[in-house]
Design an enzyme around this catalytic site. Structure first.
Site, short mmCIF file in Angstrom:
data_model
loop_
_atom_site.label_atom_id
_atom_site.label_comp_id
_atom_site.label_asym_id
_atom_site.label_seq_id
_atom_site.Cartn_x
_atom_site.Cartn_y
_atom_site.Cartn_z
N PHE A 153 -22.21 -11.71 24.19
CA PHE A 153 -21.26 -12.21 23.20
C PHE A 153 -21.99 -12.31 21.87
O PHE A 153 -22.82 -13.20 21.66
CB PHE A 153 -20.67 -13.56 23.58
CG PHE A 153 -19.64 -14.03 22.58
CD1 PHE A 153 -18.36 -13.52 22.61
CD2 PHE A 153 -19.97 -14.93 21.59
CE1 PHE A 153 -17.41 -13.91 21.67
CE2 PHE A 153 -19.05 -15.33 20.64
CZ PHE A 153 -17.76 -14.82 20.69
N ASP A 238 -30.49 -12.30 19.40
CA ASP A 238 -29.38 -13.10 18.89
C ASP A 238 -29.59 -14.55 19.35
O ASP A 238 -29.35 -14.89 20.51
CB ASP A 238 -28.05 -12.55 19.42
CG ASP A 238 -26.83 -13.32 18.94
OD1 ASP A 238 -27.00 -14.46 18.43
OD2 ASP A 238 -25.71 -12.81 19.09
N LYS A 267 -24.37 -20.91 13.54
CA LYS A 267 -23.92 -22.15 14.15
C LYS A 267 -24.70 -23.37 13.66
O LYS A 267 -24.39 -23.93 12.63
CB LYS A 267 -23.92 -22.01 15.67
CG LYS A 267 -22.88 -21.00 16.17
CD LYS A 267 -22.68 -21.08 17.65
CE LYS A 267 -21.72 -19.99 18.15
NZ LYS A 267 -20.35 -20.07 17.61
#
Length: 412
Positions: A153, A238, A267
């Site tokens: 993801f 990531d 985030k």
């Protein structure tokens, strides 16, 4: 239970008109409307408090409205919020230097390219890797490939969903962007077999969050690093969900002793206040992006930099990382006991981050999320029978135990 203090304007929120149904239905949230938050707790319009064990998918690593982050945002709001990248501002170079300094022991943090969302950071890394492949490695134009893992993801842009194995995210959005090879996550041999002279990068999550907090086998990331070194390809990690303290280290790749060429962040870099993301890594790679080849109006804006600098201040103390290690050990011990007691089929994770598997005979992950909501605890399901647990790193042990007690009660 923690009591949240009254918020200015809370009465106005409660008096707001009832929604009339114009919101696009691209999410399926739990049936609760939140109006305020503090630390690990949030509150709905009736004043009911809920323990947040999701933390905005790691965007709220430092909890809701951390005083230092809120103060930084307030101070910057009174000064300057946006210049666009047509002009410089006084925090942009400072932010890049401080972020590079934080990460310099972990990777070649020569350059920092600030963006806004995690998906933008991944898109930036993909573009930089491809251009580096053509300009520096010498891959024939249009033939660059990037190896990725199933279960990944990295966002939901059209390019990223082109190499997603999640049918909900991918189906119906073709034609798909070519140039990606998908191999099973955790399978070092399959990864090595997919790499050839056209491969410019291997893009991986050190821990797959959306897939259910999947931790790869020992040695997997080191094997990926070795494959990239042999092939002259880039290792891009990531760390948008796994980074900035979540795993008990500043970056999850520290746990494997692996130095990537590029890392994507997001985030928690914005402290749950503003969207902030970045790509950090080798100067010869990010240096291929020259004026006009890539950009963002809001990327690196003054407000984002002010909050990002306050986040770096917190991480430099090492306290969030230490809390994630200490409370993470307690979390995993308690979850393992629930497996032993037959309440859960399985559990896995690292730091203050876990995925738990519900017995289908009991119900779905959504069922468990709703059962916990009824007990004033917030989590979110993923992929049917799995629920993620990722509380703020600032949560107290007592509050964490309260949430885990609720989990055990719901399962019984």
């Amino acid at each position: 239970m923690t009591t949240l203090r009254a918020e200015p304007g809370a009465d106005d929120v409660r008096a707001a008109p009832t929604p009339t149904g114009h919101l696009a239905h691209n999410y399926h949230p739990l049936p609760v409307r939140l109006v305020s938050g503090e630390g690990a707790w949030v509150r709905d319009a009736t004043g009911t408090a809920y323990l947040d064990l999701l933390a905005g998918y790691s965007a709220l690593n430092f909890g809701h409205r951390h005083p230092a982050l809120v103060a930084a945002a307030h101070a910057q709001l009174d000064r300057l919020t946006l210049t666009s990248r047509a002009f410089d501002h006084d925090l942009l170079d400072v932010f890049a230097d401080r972020l590079a300094g934080l990460l310099a022991p972990l990777l070649p943090a020569d350059l920092v390219l600030p963006m806004n969302t995690g998906a933008e950071a991944v898109e930036t890394a993909v573009k930089a890797a491809r251009k580096w492949g053509y300009d520096v490695k010498g891959v024939p134009d249009g033939r660059a490939t990037i190896v990725v893992a199933s279960g990944n993801f990295h966002g939901r842009t059209t390019t990223i969903v082109s190499f997603s194995s999640d049918d909900d995210a991918r189906h119906g959005f073709g034609p798909y962007t070519p140039g990606f090879r998908v191999v099973p996550y955790g399978d070092a041999d399959a990864l090595a077999a997919a790499v050839d002279e056209t491969t410019v990068a291997v893009l991986l999550e050190p821990v797959q969050g959306e897939a259910g907090v999947i931790v790869p086998p020992a040695g997997y990331l080191a094997a990926a690093r070795a494959v990239c070194d042999r092939a002259g390809a880039l290792l891009v990690l990531d760390e948008i969900q796994s980074g900035l303290g979540r795993t008990g280290t500043t970056l999850a790749c520290e746990l494997a002793g692996v130095r990537p060429d590029l890392v994507t962040l997001g985030k928690a870099l914005g402290g749950g206040i503003v969207p902030v993301s970045a790509v950090v890594g080798r100067g010869d790679v990010l240096g291929v992006l020259t004026p006009g080849t890539h950009g963002s109006t809001f990327g690196g804006n003054p407000l984002a930099c002010a909050v990002g600098l306050a986040v770096i201040d917190l991480l430099e103390t090492g306290e969030p990382q230490a809390m994630a290690r200490e409370l993470g050990a307690h979390l995993h011990a308690r979850l393992a006991a629930m497996v032993d007691d037959g309440l859960l089929l399985g559990t896995r994770g690292v730091g203050l981050w876990a995925g738990v598997d519900v017995d289908p005979a009991w119900g779905t992950g959504r069922d468990l999320s709703e059962a916990l909501l009824a007990r004033r605890v917030l989590v979110k399901d993923t992929h049917g029978s799995t629920v993620r647990i990722a509380p703020p790193l600032t949560i107290s042990r007592g509050d964490l135990d309260q949430g885990l007690d609720a989990l055990g009660d719901a399962l019984r």
